[in-house]
Design a protein around this motif. Structure first.
Motif, PDB file in Angstrom:
ATOM      1  N   GLY A  30       0.764  -1.226   0.000  1.00 27.27           N
ATOM      2  CA  GLY A  30       0.000   0.000   0.000  1.00 27.27           C
ATOM      3  C   GLY A  30       0.802   1.287   0.000  1.00 27.27           C
ATOM      4  N   PHE A  31       2.122   1.212  -0.099  1.00 24.98           N
ATOM      5  CA  PHE A  31       2.959   2.408  -0.168  1.00 24.98           C
ATOM      6  C   PHE A  31       2.951   2.949  -1.598  1.00 24.98           C
ATOM      7  CE2 PHE A  31       4.838  -0.022   3.325  1.00 24.98           C
ATOM      8  CZ  PHE A  31       4.840   0.935   4.326  1.00 24.98           C
ATOM      9  N   THR A  32       2.926   4.266  -1.732  1.00 28.16           N
ATOM     10  CA  THR A  32       2.989   4.874  -3.060  1.00 28.16           C
ATOM     11  C   THR A  32       4.438   5.184  -3.401  1.00 28.16           C
ATOM     12  OG1 THR A  32       0.793   5.841  -2.833  1.00 28.16           O
ATOM     13  CG2 THR A  32       2.238   6.810  -4.489  1.00 28.16           C
ATOM     14  N   MET A  33       4.878   4.662  -4.532  1.00 25.21           N
ATOM     15  CA  MET A  33       6.226   4.923  -5.027  1.00 25.21           C
ATOM     16  C   MET A  33       6.103   6.036  -6.068  1.00 25.21           C
ATOM     17  SD  MET A  33       7.488   2.675  -3.108  1.00 25.21           S
ATOM     18  CE  MET A  33       9.197   2.827  -3.496  1.00 25.21           C
ATOM     19  N   VAL A  34       6.840   7.103  -5.872  1.00 27.14           N
ATOM     20  CA  VAL A  34       6.712   8.283  -6.738  1.00 27.14           C
ATOM     21  C   VAL A  34       7.538   8.125  -8.011  1.00 27.14           C
ATOM     22  CG1 VAL A  34       6.223   9.809  -4.792  1.00 27.14           C
ATOM     23  CG2 VAL A  34       8.587   9.489  -5.552  1.00 27.14           C
TER      24      VAL A  34
ATOM     25  N   ILE B 168       9.252 -11.306 -14.426  1.00 26.81           N
ATOM     26  CA  ILE B 168       8.621 -10.880 -15.676  1.00 26.81           C
ATOM     27  C   ILE B 168       7.251 -11.532 -15.723  1.00 26.81           C
ATOM     28  CG2 ILE B 168       8.742 -10.943 -18.189  1.00 26.81           C
ATOM     29  CD1 ILE B 168      11.792 -11.129 -17.886  1.00 26.81           C
ATOM     30  N   ARG B 169       6.228 -10.736 -15.971  1.00 28.30           N
ATOM     31  CA  ARG B 169       4.865 -11.252 -16.000  1.00 28.30           C
ATOM     32  C   ARG B 169       4.226 -10.999 -17.360  1.00 28.30           C
ATOM     33  NH1 ARG B 169       2.413  -9.485 -10.179  1.00 28.30           N
ATOM     34  NH2 ARG B 169       3.847 -10.755  -8.965  1.00 28.30           N
ATOM     35  N   ARG B 170       3.272 -11.850 -17.674  1.00 27.35           N
ATOM     36  CA  ARG B 170       2.506 -11.720 -18.925  1.00 27.35           C
ATOM     37  C   ARG B 170       3.418 -11.496 -20.120  1.00 27.35           C
ATOM     38  NH1 ARG B 170      -2.280  -8.300 -19.337  1.00 27.35           N
ATOM     39  NH2 ARG B 170      -0.950  -6.559 -18.816  1.00 27.35           N
ATOM     40  N   ASP B 171       4.481 -12.291 -20.172  1.00 36.03           N
ATOM     41  CA  ASP B 171       5.409 -12.253 -21.311  1.00 36.03           C
ATOM     42  C   ASP B 171       6.000 -10.868 -21.567  1.00 36.03           C
ATOM     43  OD1 ASP B 171       5.290 -14.973 -21.833  1.00 36.03           O
ATOM     44  OD2 ASP B 171       3.537 -14.761 -23.117  1.00 36.03           O
ATOM     45  N   GLY B 172       6.337 -10.171 -20.503  1.00 42.40           N
ATOM     46  CA  GLY B 172       7.026  -8.906 -20.649  1.00 42.40           C
ATOM     47  C   GLY B 172       6.139  -7.680 -20.729  1.00 42.40           C
ATOM     48  N   VAL B 173       4.849  -7.861 -20.509  1.00 44.04           N
ATOM     49  CA  VAL B 173       3.931  -6.725 -20.498  1.00 44.04           C
ATOM     50  C   VAL B 173       3.989  -6.036 -19.131  1.00 44.04           C
ATOM     51  CG1 VAL B 173       1.509  -6.029 -20.675  1.00 44.04           C
ATOM     52  CG2 VAL B 173       2.425  -7.765 -22.224  1.00 44.04           C
ATOM     53  N   ASP B 174       4.134  -6.828 -18.072  1.00 43.44           N
ATOM     54  CA  ASP B 174       4.225  -6.332 -16.702  1.00 43.44           C
ATOM     55  C   ASP B 174       5.451  -6.931 -16.024  1.00 43.44           C
ATOM     56  OD1 ASP B 174       1.720  -4.986 -16.822  1.00 43.44           O
ATOM     57  OD2 ASP B 174       0.696  -6.867 -16.370  1.00 43.44           O
ATOM     58  N   PHE B 175       5.917  -6.236 -14.983  1.00 46.36           N
ATOM     59  CA  PHE B 175       7.074  -6.698 -14.216  1.00 46.36           C
ATOM     60  C   PHE B 175       6.799  -6.547 -12.728  1.00 46.36           C
ATOM     61  CE2 PHE B 175       8.552  -5.300 -18.309  1.00 46.36           C
ATOM     62  CZ  PHE B 175       9.444  -6.291 -18.684  1.00 46.36           C
ATOM     63  N   GLU B 176       7.409  -7.401 -11.934  1.00 44.53           N
ATOM     64  CA  GLU B 176       7.411  -7.237 -10.480  1.00 44.53           C
ATOM     65  C   GLU B 176       8.710  -6.511 -10.171  1.00 44.53           C
ATOM     66  OE1 GLU B 176       5.598  -7.886  -6.678  1.00 44.53           O
ATOM     67  OE2 GLU B 176       4.852  -8.202  -8.686  1.00 44.53           O
ATOM     68  N   VAL B 177       8.596  -5.351  -9.540  1.00 44.46           N
ATOM     69  CA  VAL B 177       9.769  -4.536  -9.245  1.00 44.46           C
ATOM     70  C   VAL B 177       9.932  -4.439  -7.732  1.00 44.46           C
ATOM     71  CG1 VAL B 177      10.844  -2.269  -9.536  1.00 44.46           C
ATOM     72  CG2 VAL B 177       9.442  -3.224 -11.372  1.00 44.46           C
ATOM     73  N   GLU B 178      11.167  -4.636  -7.269  1.00 45.06           N
ATOM     74  CA  GLU B 178      11.476  -4.517  -5.846  1.00 45.06           C
ATOM     75  C   GLU B 178      12.188  -3.190  -5.604  1.00 45.06           C
ATOM     76  OE1 GLU B 178      13.460  -7.105  -2.252  1.00 45.06           O
ATOM     77  OE2 GLU B 178      14.152  -7.475  -4.287  1.00 45.06           O
ATOM     78  N   PHE B 179      11.757  -2.492  -4.567  1.00 43.82           N
ATOM     79  CA  PHE B 179      12.335  -1.198  -4.205  1.00 43.82           C
ATOM     80  C   PHE B 179      13.057  -1.331  -2.868  1.00 43.82           C
ATOM     81  CE2 PHE B 179       8.573  -0.531  -6.781  1.00 43.82           C
ATOM     82  CZ  PHE B 179       9.062   0.295  -7.777  1.00 43.82           C
ATOM     83  N   ALA B 180      14.121  -0.553  -2.680  1.00 48.78           N
ATOM     84  CA  ALA B 180      14.915  -0.617  -1.450  1.00 48.78           C
ATOM     85  C   ALA B 180      14.160  -0.025  -0.256  1.00 48.78           C
ATOM     86  CB  ALA B 180      16.246   0.109  -1.639  1.00 48.78           C
ATOM     87  N   GLU B 181      13.406   1.038  -0.499  1.00 48.99           N
ATOM     88  CA  GLU B 181      12.652   1.705   0.569  1.00 48.99           C
ATOM     89  C   GLU B 181      11.197   1.828   0.164  1.00 48.99           C
ATOM     90  OE1 GLU B 181      13.734   2.664   3.570  1.00 48.99           O
ATOM     91  OE2 GLU B 181      15.740   1.934   3.128  1.00 48.99           O
ATOM     92  N   PRO B 182      10.261   1.489   1.014  1.00 50.46           N
ATOM     93  CA  PRO B 182      10.435   0.740   2.243  1.00 50.46           C
ATOM     94  C   PRO B 182      11.049  -0.625   1.951  1.00 50.46           C
ATOM     95  CG  PRO B 182       8.099   0.905   1.704  1.00 50.46           C
ATOM     96  CD  PRO B 182       8.858   1.703   0.692  1.00 50.46           C
ATOM     97  N   VAL B 183      11.702  -1.187   2.941  1.00 45.09           N
ATOM     98  CA  VAL B 183      12.495  -2.408   2.770  1.00 45.09           C
ATOM     99  C   VAL B 183      11.722  -3.484   2.013  1.00 45.09           C
ATOM    100  CG1 VAL B 183      13.712  -4.256   3.974  1.00 45.09           C
ATOM    101  CG2 VAL B 183      13.827  -1.914   4.832  1.00 45.09           C
TER     102      VAL B 183
END
Length: 97
Positions: free
Chosen positions: A49-53, A63-78
């Motif tokens: 529920g955090f908003t990443m600007v 990689i999801r849906r054959d490259g249409v979407d991606f799961e991205v990990e951010f450092a903050e919040p951990v």
């Protein structure tokens, strides 16, 4: 007693995996791949529920849906994770193969 002949088990070599990746890469709508560093071009909401600007950097972890979407990990919040459309990402640094 004669035993049945053993069948050879072929394991994929690095070369064949690379070739498969190249063939697969030509089918994907985006040039992004696992572990690439990216930046957001649109605000996104993480799974928690955090908003990443816009401008926040992260790493592609799936990689999801054959490259249409991606799961991205951010450092903050951990270890924050967010599903992000390819159109909302800009590459920063290519992952080292």
């Amino acid at each position: 007693m004669a035993s049945a002949p053993r069948q050879a088990t072929l394991l994929p070599s690095a070369t064949s995996i690379d070739a498969l990746y190249i063939v697969r890469r030509s089918e994907l709508p985006s040039d992004l791949r696992d572990l690439d560093r990216v930046t957001l071009t649109a605000a996104e909401v993480t799974d928690d529920g955090f908003t990443m600007v816009v401008g926040t950097e992260g790493t592609i972890v799936d990689i999801r849906r054959d490259g249409v979407d991606f799961e991205v990990e951010f450092a903050e919040p951990v270890s924050a994770l967010a599903p992000v459309a390819a159109a909302d990402l800009r590459p920063v640094k290519r992952a080292v193969a």
